[in-house]
Structures are given as structure tokens and as C-alpha cells.
Design an enzyme around this catalytic site. Structure first.
Site, PDB file in Angstrom:
ATOM      1  N   TYR A   9     -14.765 -13.173  -0.161  1.00  0.00           N
ATOM      2  CA  TYR A   9     -15.687 -12.051  -0.565  1.00  0.00           C
ATOM      3  C   TYR A   9     -16.755 -12.486  -1.245  1.00  0.00           C
ATOM      4  O   TYR A   9     -17.806 -11.802  -1.066  1.00  0.00           O
ATOM      5  CB  TYR A   9     -14.482 -11.030  -1.332  1.00  0.00           C
ATOM      6  CG  TYR A   9     -13.814  -9.975  -0.523  1.00  0.00           C
ATOM      7  CD1 TYR A   9     -14.536  -9.076   0.215  1.00  0.00           C
ATOM      8  CD2 TYR A   9     -12.308 -10.132  -0.747  1.00  0.00           C
ATOM      9  CE1 TYR A   9     -13.586  -8.244   0.854  1.00  0.00           C
ATOM     10  CE2 TYR A   9     -11.715  -9.204   0.034  1.00  0.00           C
ATOM     11  CZ  TYR A   9     -12.141  -8.096   0.771  1.00  0.00           C
ATOM     12  OH  TYR A   9     -11.486  -7.394   1.381  1.00  0.00           O
ATOM     13  N   ASP A  49      -6.481  -3.439  -7.477  1.00  0.00           N
ATOM     14  CA  ASP A  49      -7.403  -4.024  -6.213  1.00  0.00           C
ATOM     15  C   ASP A  49      -7.516  -5.617  -6.562  1.00  0.00           C
ATOM     16  O   ASP A  49      -7.814  -5.664  -7.893  1.00  0.00           O
ATOM     17  CB  ASP A  49      -8.652  -3.427  -6.381  1.00  0.00           C
ATOM     18  CG  ASP A  49      -9.348  -3.608  -4.587  1.00  0.00           C
ATOM     19  OD1 ASP A  49      -8.966  -2.987  -3.750  1.00  0.00           O
ATOM     20  OD2 ASP A  49      -9.939  -4.607  -4.666  1.00  0.00           O
ATOM     21  N   ARG A 100       0.682  -1.409  -0.203  1.00  0.00           N
ATOM     22  CA  ARG A 100      -0.001  -0.021  -0.050  1.00  0.00           C
ATOM     23  C   ARG A 100       0.819   1.272  -0.046  1.00  0.00           C
ATOM     24  O   ARG A 100       0.502   2.274   0.593  1.00  0.00           O
ATOM     25  CB  ARG A 100      -0.876  -0.039   1.224  1.00  0.00           C
ATOM     26  CG  ARG A 100      -2.085  -0.975   1.228  1.00  0.00           C
ATOM     27  CD  ARG A 100      -3.154  -0.798   2.004  1.00  0.00           C
ATOM     28  NE  ARG A 100      -3.812  -2.043   2.132  1.00  0.00           N
ATOM     29  CZ  ARG A 100      -4.497  -2.527   3.258  1.00  0.00           C
ATOM     30  NH1 ARG A 100      -4.132  -1.755   4.671  1.00  0.00           N
ATOM     31  NH2 ARG A 100      -5.341  -3.473   3.403  1.00  0.00           N
ATOM     32  N   ARG A 129      -3.452   6.102   0.174  1.00  0.00           N
ATOM     33  CA  ARG A 129      -4.040   7.259   0.817  1.00  0.00           C
ATOM     34  C   ARG A 129      -3.019   7.919   1.942  1.00  0.00           C
ATOM     35  O   ARG A 129      -3.294   9.187   2.326  1.00  0.00           O
ATOM     36  CB  ARG A 129      -5.323   6.698   1.725  1.00  0.00           C
ATOM     37  CG  ARG A 129      -6.416   6.145   0.915  1.00  0.00           C
ATOM     38  CD  ARG A 129      -7.595   5.587   1.773  1.00  0.00           C
ATOM     39  NE  ARG A 129      -7.122   4.055   2.307  1.00  0.00           N
ATOM     40  CZ  ARG A 129      -7.719   3.489   3.287  1.00  0.00           C
ATOM     41  NH1 ARG A 129      -8.974   4.024   3.660  1.00  0.00           N
ATOM     42  NH2 ARG A 129      -7.117   2.447   3.507  1.00  0.00           N
ATOM     43  N   ARG A 168      -6.863  11.238  -7.250  1.00  0.00           N
ATOM     44  CA  ARG A 168      -8.007  10.267  -7.339  1.00  0.00           C
ATOM     45  C   ARG A 168      -9.401  10.958  -6.977  1.00  0.00           C
ATOM     46  O   ARG A 168     -10.640  10.563  -6.718  1.00  0.00           O
ATOM     47  CB  ARG A 168      -7.691   9.215  -5.851  1.00  0.00           C
ATOM     48  CG  ARG A 168      -7.090   7.940  -6.148  1.00  0.00           C
ATOM     49  CD  ARG A 168      -7.934   6.795  -6.823  1.00  0.00           C
ATOM     50  NE  ARG A 168      -9.280   6.910  -6.433  1.00  0.00           N
ATOM     51  CZ  ARG A 168      -9.598   6.373  -5.290  1.00  0.00           C
ATOM     52  NH1 ARG A 168      -8.951   5.500  -4.741  1.00  0.00           N
ATOM     53  NH2 ARG A 168     -10.987   6.167  -5.037  1.00  0.00           N
TER      54      ARG A 168
END
Length: 352
Positions: free
Chosen positions: A159, A84, A35, A39, A48
Site C-alpha cells: 500500500y 483497519d 469481516r 457491511r 456507521r
């Protein structure tokens, strides 16, 4: 590049990162962060802004910019492709989305055999934007390797069966225990899709790949070996012929480290819970290790970060190969300068 063409581009082949993955002598311990493109970077948040996550993964120019941002800022030894784990599932037509503050949400969970029919084969045309973006990236990166990645079959299955993030995995585990044949078929289909997604990335120019099994730490070793390992091994075997390093990472997998290596990884990722000198004993010889500073250490002062990083490096001193990383992903509120200083410290402290 094809599965029969295992020649690496010279510029990346001799990089510290790929040398460490191959357990060869390195000029310094290579560093990258899971990552690292995300962010924690103000420049990421800026580009973004107003762009949904899945859409951002399908814009080659945007993917290229985001992937390059931490390389420019931190001087890390490898870039990781911005995407992702659910991208290949979206690409084959599943109705899912990544909802802010929640994560991937599947509109219609797969809990019966009829649902398997929705999991068609992934073709390169389904993810042409990946091929385009990686071509742009490798041109820009030059001697810096690019890591491709995918979600492992167990985590993707969780998921799909749960319908979204879970802390108990009750529906997925119920299928695994109660209908092992359906579970095996589901993971096998996901292994094919995952392998196809990794092949696209390698053939486009990725120098290594990482398989993320984020949730597999919820399983006991015997269940992992019986119900998960065959599918993960199928993925690793499918890309073995390319000759690129294969990394395997999961969270809370201290009891699974040996099995995760046996599944076919060349490099085993270790979270912060197991010291690397203990991890190498569990994994056994013939594998490089990746990790494993606790991401929360980066919220402390510079001296503490360096002291804790030194502990990781000392624990890694006897390893055949070591790639410095965090024990999980960079947290969103991490000070980017702390990451830059950490890269510089590791490079300086391990310079040969």
C-alpha cells in the site's frame, strides 16, 4: 498483561476457539468469520452512517458496538476487533485515507530511502483509543475471546509503495527486485510498527491475534522466503512471549502455506482454493488450520451451504486443530441470516 505474563483469563482460556488454536479437544468446531463485523449487517450500516471509516476506528464506543454486533447476531465463537490494517500507519502521522469504493490511499507513496524517515515508532499513546475499546469489549464479551489483528509488513509495504490498492504491485515488486536493501529496511520498520500495534491489543486484553497478509499471494515461494518471511517472523517473535495464539492468513497463498507456518504462526489460515486435507499436508504437523468455505457459497440455498460446509468439515476431520471460517471475508451483500444458520449448522454437526 506483559510479555512475561502468559496467563490467560480463565473464561476465555477454556473457550472452544482457543482450545482449537492450541490443538486441544473441543466441544464443537469453533466458528468466526473474517469481516463478520461489517457491511453485511444492517445494524453496522446504521451506526456507521455518515462516519468515515478511519474515524469509526478511533471511536471506542463505536468500535465496541460494531465488534459486538456479529457476536450477538450469529453466536460466533470469537469476536474480531473492528479496525483497519492502515490504522497504525495513520496513527504515526502518515497522510492517508480510506476512500469509499477504492480502499486505502496514501497521499505520498514511499519509494525512496528518504521516505523511511516518515515511519516513526508506534507508541501505545498513539492508539490509546484501541486500549480503551478493548477494555470495554473484554468486559462485555466475558467468555468469548477477542481476536486482535494487524496487516502484515508485505501488504502494508505494498500500500505504501503503490499509493493504494493494486492488481500488479508493479512499484512494490520493482523495489523488492531492484533495491532489495531498501525493501528489507522498509519491511523491517513496518514489522516494528506492526508488532507494537499487536502488543497494545494483547496487553489491553486480546486473547489471540491474526496477521493479515492479504496481497502476499502475488509472490513465488522463493521470493517470499527471501524478501518477506524475515519481517513476518519478526512480528510473530515479538509477541511470542504473551502466549496467545498467533494466526497467519493470506489470499492465494496455496504455494506459501508451509512458509507462512514456519514464519511463526500457531494457526495457518487457508483460503478456499486448497482443501484442508491438502493444506495440512503442505503446512505440516504442529499447526492448527483455519478456514475455508468459499464466501460465495453463502449466496446459495440453505441445503447447498450445509453440503459445502460439510465438505470443509470432512476435509478437516484429521486435523490437530480446526477453526471454521470462510476462505476470505464476508461479502457485503451476504444475507446475515445465512451466516447465523451456518454457525448453528457447524456447531450442531460437530458437537462432541
Amino acid at each position: 498483561m506483559t510479555a512475561k505474563d502468559t496467563t490467560q483469563p480463565t473464561a476465555t482460556y477454556d473457550s472452544a476457539f482457543l482450545k482449537a488454536c492450541r490443538r486441544e479437544p473441543v466441544p464443537h468446531t469453533p466458528v468466526w468469520f473474517m469481516r463478520q463485523a461489517g457491511r453485511s449487517l444492517p445494524e453496522y450500516r446504521k451506526v456507521r452512517e455518515g462516519v468515515p471509516m478511519l474515524e469509526s476506528c478511533m471511536r471506542p464506543e463505536l468500535v465496541t458496538e460494531i465488534t459486538l454486533q456479529p457476536v450477538r447476531r450469529h453466536d460466533v465463537d470469537a469476536a474480531i476487533y473492528f479496525s483497519d490494517i492502515v490504522v497504525p500507519l495513520k496513527a504515526i502521522g502518515l497522510d492517508l485515507d480510506i476512500k469509499p469504493g477504492i480502499g486505502p490511499v496514501v497521499e505520498e507513496p514511499i519509494r525512496t530511502r528518504a521516505g523511511l524517515a516518515r515511519l516513526r515508532d508506534l507508541t501505545p499513546e498513539d492508539v490509546s483509543y484501541v486500549t480503551e475499546a478493548i477494555g470495554m469489549l473484554t468486559d462485555e464479551l466475558g467468555a468469548t475471546p477477542l481476536i486482535g489483528f494487524a496487516g502484515a509488513p508485505f501488504t502494508l509495504a505494498s500500500y505504501l509503495v503503490e499509493g493504494g490498492p493494486s492488481r500488479t504491485y508493479e512499484n512494490a515488486k520493482a523495489m523488492m527486485y531492484g533495491d532489495p536493501e531498501l525493501w528489507a529496511d522498509l519491511l523491517d520498520r513496518l514489522a516494528d510498527i506492526t508488532a507494537a500495534f499487536l502488543k497494545v491489543q494483547i496487553e489491553a486484553g486480546a486473547s489471540a491475534v491474526q496477521l493479515f497478509d492479504s496481497w502476499v499471494g502475488a509472490l513465488a515461494p522463493a521470493e517470499y522466503r527471501r524478501s518477506v518471511m524475515p519481517a513476518s517472523a519478526k512480528v510473530f517473535e515479538a509477541v511470542a512471549g504473551y502466549g496467545v495464539p498467533r494466526i497467519h492468513f493470506g489470499v492465494g497463498t496455496g504455494e506459501l502455506l508451509k512458509l507462512m507456518g514456519e514464519a511463526g504462526a500457531d494457526v495457518v489460515g487457508v483460503d478456499w482454493r486448497v482443501p484442508l486435507d491438502e493444506a495440512v499436508r503442505r503446512v505440516g504437523p504442529g499447526k492448527a488450520l483455519q478456514g475455508n468455505l468459499d464466501p460465495t457459497v453463502l449466496f446459495t440455498d440453505k441445503n447447498t451451504v450445509e453440503a459445502k460446509a460439510r465438505e470443509v468439515l470432512d476435509a478437516a476431520a484429521g486435523l490437530e486443530g480446526h477453526v471454521f471460517n470462510l476462505g476470505h471475508g464476508v461479502m457485503p451483500n451476504t444475507d446475515p441470516d445465512a451466516l447465523t444458520r451456518l454457525v448453528e449448522y457447524v456447531h450442531t454437526a460437530t458437537a462432541r
